[in-house]
Write a protein that holds these residues in place. Structure first.
Motif, PDB file in Angstrom:
ATOM      1  N   MET A  58       0.836  -1.200   0.000  1.00  0.00           N
ATOM      2  CA  MET A  58       0.000   0.000   0.000  1.00  0.00           C
ATOM      3  C   MET A  58       0.871   1.249   0.000  1.00  0.00           C
ATOM      4  O   MET A  58       1.796   1.368   0.795  1.00  0.00           O
ATOM      5  CB  MET A  58      -0.906   0.019   1.240  1.00  0.00           C
ATOM      6  CG  MET A  58      -1.695   1.320   1.409  1.00  0.00           C
ATOM      7  SD  MET A  58      -2.874   1.288   2.786  1.00  0.00           S
ATOM      8  CE  MET A  58      -1.764   1.143   4.178  1.00  0.00           C
ATOM      9  N   THR A  59       0.584   2.149  -0.912  1.00  0.00           N
ATOM     10  CA  THR A  59       1.207   3.473  -0.899  1.00  0.00           C
ATOM     11  C   THR A  59       0.166   4.442  -0.366  1.00  0.00           C
ATOM     12  O   THR A  59      -0.932   4.571  -0.915  1.00  0.00           O
ATOM     13  CB  THR A  59       1.667   3.899  -2.291  1.00  0.00           C
ATOM     14  OG1 THR A  59       2.603   2.942  -2.788  1.00  0.00           O
ATOM     15  CG2 THR A  59       2.333   5.270  -2.255  1.00  0.00           C
ATOM     16  N   LEU A  60       0.511   5.116   0.715  1.00  0.00           N
ATOM     17  CA  LEU A  60      -0.440   5.916   1.483  1.00  0.00           C
ATOM     18  C   LEU A  60      -0.221   7.397   1.212  1.00  0.00           C
ATOM     19  O   LEU A  60       0.904   7.894   1.334  1.00  0.00           O
ATOM     20  CB  LEU A  60      -0.248   5.609   2.966  1.00  0.00           C
ATOM     21  CG  LEU A  60      -1.192   6.211   3.988  1.00  0.00           C
ATOM     22  CD1 LEU A  60      -2.622   5.746   3.741  1.00  0.00           C
ATOM     23  CD2 LEU A  60      -0.730   5.813   5.388  1.00  0.00           C
ATOM     24  N   GLY A  61      -1.279   8.093   0.842  1.00  0.00           N
ATOM     25  CA  GLY A  61      -1.183   9.515   0.577  1.00  0.00           C
ATOM     26  C   GLY A  61      -2.027  10.326   1.541  1.00  0.00           C
ATOM     27  O   GLY A  61      -3.123   9.902   1.917  1.00  0.00           O
ATOM     28  N   ALA A  68      -0.872  15.143  -7.490  1.00  0.00           N
ATOM     29  CA  ALA A  68       0.261  14.225  -7.565  1.00  0.00           C
ATOM     30  C   ALA A  68       0.169  13.156  -6.480  1.00  0.00           C
ATOM     31  O   ALA A  68       0.521  11.997  -6.702  1.00  0.00           O
ATOM     32  CB  ALA A  68       1.573  14.993  -7.453  1.00  0.00           C
ATOM     33  N   VAL A  69      -0.304  13.544  -5.289  1.00  0.00           N
ATOM     34  CA  VAL A  69      -0.518  12.567  -4.220  1.00  0.00           C
ATOM     35  C   VAL A  69      -1.538  11.526  -4.666  1.00  0.00           C
ATOM     36  O   VAL A  69      -1.330  10.321  -4.529  1.00  0.00           O
ATOM     37  CB  VAL A  69      -0.998  13.258  -2.918  1.00  0.00           C
ATOM     38  CG1 VAL A  69      -1.356  12.216  -1.865  1.00  0.00           C
ATOM     39  CG2 VAL A  69       0.059  14.208  -2.387  1.00  0.00           C
ATOM     40  N   VAL A  70      -2.652  11.992  -5.217  1.00  0.00           N
ATOM     41  CA  VAL A  70      -3.707  11.094  -5.664  1.00  0.00           C
ATOM     42  C   VAL A  70      -3.200  10.169  -6.768  1.00  0.00           C
ATOM     43  O   VAL A  70      -3.514   8.972  -6.797  1.00  0.00           O
ATOM     44  CB  VAL A  70      -4.926  11.904  -6.146  1.00  0.00           C
ATOM     45  CG1 VAL A  70      -5.988  11.006  -6.765  1.00  0.00           C
ATOM     46  CG2 VAL A  70      -5.520  12.708  -4.985  1.00  0.00           C
ATOM     47  N   ASP A  71      -2.390  10.699  -7.649  1.00  0.00           N
ATOM     48  CA  ASP A  71      -1.918   9.929  -8.806  1.00  0.00           C
ATOM     49  C   ASP A  71      -0.999   8.770  -8.421  1.00  0.00           C
ATOM     50  O   ASP A  71      -0.989   7.739  -9.097  1.00  0.00           O
ATOM     51  CB  ASP A  71      -1.201  10.847  -9.796  1.00  0.00           C
ATOM     52  CG  ASP A  71      -2.155  11.807 -10.501  1.00  0.00           C
ATOM     53  OD1 ASP A  71      -3.374  11.547 -10.489  1.00  0.00           O
ATOM     54  OD2 ASP A  71      -1.659  12.821 -11.051  1.00  0.00           O
ATOM     55  N   VAL A  72      -0.208   8.931  -7.365  1.00  0.00           N
ATOM     56  CA  VAL A  72       0.798   7.912  -7.048  1.00  0.00           C
ATOM     57  C   VAL A  72       0.409   7.011  -5.876  1.00  0.00           C
ATOM     58  O   VAL A  72       1.143   6.077  -5.552  1.00  0.00           O
ATOM     59  CB  VAL A  72       2.173   8.551  -6.753  1.00  0.00           C
ATOM     60  CG1 VAL A  72       2.668   9.323  -7.955  1.00  0.00           C
ATOM     61  CG2 VAL A  72       2.117   9.435  -5.511  1.00  0.00           C
ATOM     62  N   CYS A  73      -0.739   7.259  -5.259  1.00  0.00           N
ATOM     63  CA  CYS A  73      -1.131   6.490  -4.080  1.00  0.00           C
ATOM     64  C   CYS A  73      -2.428   5.723  -4.321  1.00  0.00           C
ATOM     65  O   CYS A  73      -3.321   6.216  -5.024  1.00  0.00           O
ATOM     66  CB  CYS A  73      -1.312   7.413  -2.872  1.00  0.00           C
ATOM     67  SG  CYS A  73       0.199   8.276  -2.386  1.00  0.00           S
ATOM     68  N   ASP A  74      -2.539   4.564  -3.712  1.00  0.00           N
ATOM     69  CA  ASP A  74      -3.788   3.808  -3.833  1.00  0.00           C
ATOM     70  C   ASP A  74      -4.732   4.059  -2.661  1.00  0.00           C
ATOM     71  O   ASP A  74      -5.940   3.869  -2.779  1.00  0.00           O
ATOM     72  CB  ASP A  74      -3.500   2.301  -3.950  1.00  0.00           C
ATOM     73  CG  ASP A  74      -2.535   1.806  -2.899  1.00  0.00           C
ATOM     74  OD1 ASP A  74      -2.954   1.614  -1.756  1.00  0.00           O
ATOM     75  OD2 ASP A  74      -1.350   1.609  -3.237  1.00  0.00           O
TER      76      ASP A  74
END
Length: 267
Positions: A1-4, A57-63
């Protein structure tokens, strides 16, 4: 999980600290630049944390996205972003129902709500989550005791209860200042009062089978000082005033009252 995280205020700082210090899950974490000083500080402290140039950019790289912006600016912030159906969204925004958040982050549909407290930084916070078995429950499990809440109405009631934190410190500070006014050095007075309330909190946890009313009786010698103070506060309507204040906050926490205006300062 990548957390934003959208929003880089005090609660984001506490959550990221709890997740990223040794012994935590250390997820890859991406922060929005809304509060540049806090975001940069976290990125400097933890190798798993970095700052993105924009919210999108946060939204684009995080699930998984944690919404930690002020309620007053939430609609504007989210209206400028594009989410995907695959996004999981965890909202910390008080007064915004899951349905309302869903409308702002569509087509994302995995929505949960949570109420973490600043003590998540030390991994000893109570954390209310809705629904009980959700992404929020999994995320916050390492940071304290998770309370799975079945209805948003109950979550809003707990959100209201958390509004007493500042009042608690105000109450403690007032007592310490009164004691200091009698000639005791203020640092000593503050420490004494802090330890007094810490002990009472521990008793409340250890004696969970007793009601607060039972504990009040147990701590009130008939004709003694504790009984006198409690009676004075009760007779002068202090607890009635507290109930009125809780009801007023609850109307906001439940989304039944317009939010007050706020400054343009970022979180």
């Amino acid at each position: 999980m990548t957390l934003g995280f959208l929003g880089s205020g005090a609660i984001t700082e506490a959550i990221v600290t709890g997740l990223s210090t040794p012994g935590g899950p250390c997820h890859p974490i991406r922060l929005s630049p809304r509060n540049a000083a806090v975001a940069a500080g976290l990125a400097a402290r933890f190798e798993n944390v970095s700052v993105c140039p924009t919210n999108q950019a946060v939204v684009d790289v995080c699930d998984t996205i944690v919404l930690a912006v002020r309620p007053q600016v939430t609609p504007k912030v989210l209206s400028e972003l594009h989410f995907a159906p695959t996004h999981t969204v965890i909202s910390l925004v008080a007064g915004f129902s899951a349905v309302r958040i869903a409308g702002l982050v569509a087509p994302a549909s995995a929505i949960s709500r949570a109420i973490p407290l600043p003590s998540v930084a030390q991994r000893r916070s109570p954390i209310a989550v809705y629904p009980p078995k959700s992404a929020a429950a999994g995320l916050f499990a390492p940071l304290g005791q998770v309370f799975g809440i079945e209805t948003e109405a109950h979550l809003n009631a707990l959100s209201t209860a958390t509004s007493t934190m500042a009042a608690y410190f105000g109450f403690m500070g007032h007592i310490a200042s009164w004691v200091a006014g009698k000639g005791i050095p203020e640092p000593q007075a503050r420490q004494y009062i802090a330890l007094l309330f810490s002990g009472l909190a521990s008793t409340g946890l250890e004696e969970s089978g007793q009601s607060p009313a039972d504990l009040a009786v147990a701590h009130s010698t008939p004709g003694g000082l504790n009984e006198q103070l409690l009676r004075h506060l009760t007779e002068h309507g202090v607890f009635d005033t507290l109930n009125d204040a809780l009801e007023a906050v609850h109307r906001r926490a439940s989304g039944m009252q317009p939010l007050p205006a706020t400054s343009a300062k970022s979180e």
